[in-house]
Scaffold this motif. Sequence first.
Motif, PDB file in Angstrom:
ATOM      1  N   THR A  58       0.660  -1.136  -0.054  1.00 48.55           N
ATOM      2  CA  THR A  58      -0.078   0.051  -0.018  1.00 48.55           C
ATOM      3  C   THR A  58       0.806   1.289   0.187  1.00 48.55           C
ATOM      4  O   THR A  58       1.796   1.504   0.854  1.00 48.55           O
ATOM      5  CB  THR A  58      -1.057  -0.082   1.150  1.00 48.55           C
ATOM      6  N   GLN A  59       0.567   2.266  -0.665  1.00 50.04           N
ATOM      7  CA  GLN A  59       1.262   3.364  -1.093  1.00 50.04           C
ATOM      8  C   GLN A  59       0.473   4.416   0.164  1.00 50.04           C
ATOM      9  O   GLN A  59      -0.585   4.668  -0.301  1.00 50.04           O
ATOM     10  CB  GLN A  59       1.365   4.032  -2.314  1.00 50.04           C
ATOM     11  N   LEU A  60       1.401   5.080   0.981  1.00 50.27           N
ATOM     12  CA  LEU A  60       1.139   5.914   2.051  1.00 50.27           C
ATOM     13  C   LEU A  60       1.492   7.418   1.309  1.00 50.27           C
ATOM     14  O   LEU A  60       2.595   7.708   1.534  1.00 50.27           O
ATOM     15  CB  LEU A  60       1.516   5.673   3.122  1.00 50.27           C
ATOM     16  N   THR A  61       0.763   7.824   0.514  1.00 47.86           N
ATOM     17  CA  THR A  61       1.245   9.145  -0.361  1.00 47.86           C
ATOM     18  C   THR A  61       0.779  10.359   0.718  1.00 47.86           C
ATOM     19  O   THR A  61       0.327  10.198   1.844  1.00 47.86           O
ATOM     20  CB  THR A  61       0.450   9.288  -1.560  1.00 47.86           C
ATOM     21  N   ALA A  62       1.262  11.443   0.184  1.00 53.27           N
ATOM     22  CA  ALA A  62       0.801  12.635   0.986  1.00 53.27           C
ATOM     23  C   ALA A  62      -0.445  12.816   1.063  1.00 53.27           C
ATOM     24  O   ALA A  62      -0.948  13.144   2.196  1.00 53.27           O
ATOM     25  CB  ALA A  62       1.652  13.812   0.335  1.00 53.27           C
ATOM     26  N   LYS A  63      -1.134  12.457   0.017  1.00 53.14           N
ATOM     27  CA  LYS A  63      -2.619  12.624   0.046  1.00 53.14           C
ATOM     28  C   LYS A  63      -3.395  11.626   1.083  1.00 53.14           C
ATOM     29  O   LYS A  63      -4.204  12.211   1.594  1.00 53.14           O
ATOM     30  CB  LYS A  63      -3.069  12.449  -1.493  1.00 53.14           C
ATOM     31  N   VAL A  64      -3.020  10.602   1.026  1.00 54.58           N
ATOM     32  CA  VAL A  64      -3.459   9.552   1.997  1.00 54.58           C
ATOM     33  C   VAL A  64      -3.378  10.014   3.349  1.00 54.58           C
ATOM     34  O   VAL A  64      -4.232  10.159   4.506  1.00 54.58           O
ATOM     35  CB  VAL A  64      -2.916   8.214   1.860  1.00 54.58           C
ATOM     36  N   MET A  65      -2.003  10.264   3.729  1.00 53.62           N
ATOM     37  CA  MET A  65      -1.467  10.511   5.057  1.00 53.62           C
ATOM     38  C   MET A  65      -2.134  12.025   5.666  1.00 53.62           C
ATOM     39  O   MET A  65      -2.430  12.151   6.677  1.00 53.62           O
ATOM     40  CB  MET A  65      -0.104  10.628   5.351  1.00 53.62           C
ATOM     41  N   SER A  66      -2.260  12.969   4.735  1.00 52.93           N
ATOM     42  CA  SER A  66      -2.949  13.959   5.110  1.00 52.93           C
ATOM     43  C   SER A  66      -4.403  14.135   5.594  1.00 52.93           C
ATOM     44  O   SER A  66      -4.990  15.062   6.206  1.00 52.93           O
ATOM     45  CB  SER A  66      -2.946  15.101   3.711  1.00 52.93           C
ATOM     46  N   ASN A  67      -5.261  12.965   5.242  1.00 51.20           N
ATOM     47  CA  ASN A  67      -6.544  12.567   5.793  1.00 51.20           C
ATOM     48  C   ASN A  67      -6.488  12.347   7.521  1.00 51.20           C
ATOM     49  O   ASN A  67      -7.563  12.279   7.822  1.00 51.20           O
ATOM     50  CB  ASN A  67      -7.072  11.649   4.732  1.00 51.20           C
ATOM     51  N   ALA A  68      -5.137  12.088   7.529  1.00 49.18           N
ATOM     52  CA  ALA A  68      -5.280  11.465   9.031  1.00 49.18           C
ATOM     53  C   ALA A  68      -4.566  12.538   9.800  1.00 49.18           C
ATOM     54  O   ALA A  68      -3.347  12.836   9.885  1.00 49.18           O
ATOM     55  CB  ALA A  68      -4.391  10.316   9.225  1.00 49.18           C
ATOM     56  N   LYS A  69      -5.524  13.573  10.123  1.00 45.56           N
ATOM     57  CA  LYS A  69      -5.002  14.667  10.857  1.00 45.56           C
ATOM     58  C   LYS A  69      -4.061  14.418  12.321  1.00 45.56           C
ATOM     59  O   LYS A  69      -3.442  15.154  12.596  1.00 45.56           O
ATOM     60  CB  LYS A  69      -6.202  15.778  11.234  1.00 45.56           C
ATOM     61  N   ALA A  70      -4.362  13.510  12.960  1.00 43.18           N
ATOM     62  CA  ALA A  70      -3.571  13.054  14.110  1.00 43.18           C
ATOM     63  C   ALA A  70      -2.531  12.177  14.065  1.00 43.18           C
ATOM     64  O   ALA A  70      -1.831  11.917  14.982  1.00 43.18           O
ATOM     65  CB  ALA A  70      -4.795  12.619  15.115  1.00 43.18           C
ATOM     66  N   LEU A  71      -2.361  11.871  12.821  1.00 45.16           N
ATOM     67  CA  LEU A  71      -1.388  10.796  12.469  1.00 45.16           C
ATOM     68  C   LEU A  71       0.088  11.583  13.210  1.00 45.16           C
ATOM     69  O   LEU A  71       0.467  12.257  12.917  1.00 45.16           O
ATOM     70  CB  LEU A  71      -0.942  10.406  10.845  1.00 45.16           C
ATOM     71  N   LYS A  72       0.650  10.284  13.914  1.00 40.92           N
ATOM     72  CA  LYS A  72       2.306  10.619  14.371  1.00 40.92           C
ATOM     73  C   LYS A  72       3.101   9.732  14.355  1.00 40.92           C
ATOM     74  O   LYS A  72       4.252   9.777  14.568  1.00 40.92           O
ATOM     75  CB  LYS A  72       2.024  11.226  15.699  1.00 40.92           C
ATOM     76  N   TYR A  73       2.664   8.492  13.955  1.00 45.58           N
ATOM     77  CA  TYR A  73       3.478   7.076  13.776  1.00 45.58           C
ATOM     78  C   TYR A  73       3.044   6.436  12.611  1.00 45.58           C
ATOM     79  O   TYR A  73       1.878   5.926  12.481  1.00 45.58           O
ATOM     80  CB  TYR A  73       3.600   6.370  14.942  1.00 45.58           C
ATOM     81  N   VAL A  74       4.093   5.971  11.915  1.00 39.84           N
ATOM     82  CA  VAL A  74       3.779   4.992  10.801  1.00 39.84           C
ATOM     83  C   VAL A  74       4.783   3.898  10.811  1.00 39.84           C
ATOM     84  O   VAL A  74       6.182   4.065  10.744  1.00 39.84           O
ATOM     85  CB  VAL A  74       3.888   5.675   9.245  1.00 39.84           C
ATOM     86  N   GLY A  75       4.350   2.647  11.115  1.00 39.70           N
ATOM     87  CA  GLY A  75       5.279   1.624  11.475  1.00 39.70           C
ATOM     88  C   GLY A  75       5.285   0.578   9.944  1.00 39.70           C
ATOM     89  O   GLY A  75       4.041   0.063   9.711  1.00 39.70           O
ATOM     90  N   MET A  76       6.306   0.763   9.344  1.00 39.59           N
ATOM     91  CA  MET A  76       6.306   0.032   7.796  1.00 39.59           C
ATOM     92  C   MET A  76       6.701  -1.450   8.307  1.00 39.59           C
ATOM     93  O   MET A  76       7.725  -1.694   8.801  1.00 39.59           O
ATOM     94  CB  MET A  76       7.444   0.665   6.902  1.00 39.59           C
ATOM     95  N   CYS A  77       5.685  -2.245   7.777  1.00 36.79           N
ATOM     96  CA  CYS A  77       6.163  -3.687   8.071  1.00 36.79           C
ATOM     97  C   CYS A  77       6.792  -4.313   6.901  1.00 36.79           C
ATOM     98  O   CYS A  77       6.069  -5.255   6.303  1.00 36.79           O
ATOM     99  CB  CYS A  77       4.739  -4.690   8.197  1.00 36.79           C
TER     100      CYS A  77
END
Length: 301
Positions: A58-77
């Motif tokens: 899955t691509q976590l693009t800027a567009k995708v992540m910008s929809n998660a306003k509280a996002l502070k951590y991404v764990g790449m598996c």
Amino acid sequence: MFKQITIIDKTGLQEWAIEKLGKYSENPIKVYDDIPSSEEEAAKRIEDADCVFVSWNTQLTAKVMSNAKALKYVGMCCSLYDKKSANVDIDYADKSGIMVKGIRDYGDEGLIEYILSELIRLLKGIGKQQWKENPVELTGRKVGIIGMGTTGQMLADRLQAFGANVSYYNRSRKPQVEENGVNYLTLDELITSSEIISLHLPKNTTILSEEEFTKLGDGKILINTSLGFTFDKSAFDHWISNPTNYAIFDGDGIGQHKEEYDKSENILSTEVVAGWTIEAQERLSQKVLDHVIAFINNESR
């Protein structure tokens, strides 16, 4: 502590790891076990998440992540080598104060087993194909490894145990590898002198073009278990059209081209991702868990 942990796709995280992660999410963890079909769907899945776990699918693009306003951590598996090969927009994450942590070295053992298994079958004619007119051994074979990270070093070690003559090319030299008897060669030297070449490079890397395939010549074996092609496809197509040349791919290495090459008798491939064993998933789960716990502990200080 997070308010909402979301596992956006099929990450391979084991149940025991998900259960442990649950202790760090105020709300029940959201677990998706398929791949989002679009950016919109991916964005919807993580809109209320402050912690997201994602596979390389899955691509976590800027567009995708910008929809998660509280996002502070991404764990790449999955592996994180550099920005170019990452499926997460690292630049956006950095600018937005989002920590991105990837892992390394979790599927190498299974991958090496696959390479050796398929290579030995080809050399000895155990399957439908046989490299030369008569069966041959790995002993004394000239094998070149391009990309001397953990996987490359493990492969070199195993090949040496079979008596192969192993050389390598890497962007930077590895003195400890050379101390173990693996010869460093320039890319041109390695290509022209090797009978078998195995590629171990990050995603979106192209190292072999028409010029290199011409120098490689005929009667050779090319192995690619990197994440996607690490060479120019049209140049490879021309090279592999010679029936004396062979190629070995696993599911990651052949990717979207599996169906196209299924009828080629001198291409050995599988849909299986060779390193994706239960042991690899256990190692992945532990590494991902260790990273997120370290992040939480550091944040709480």
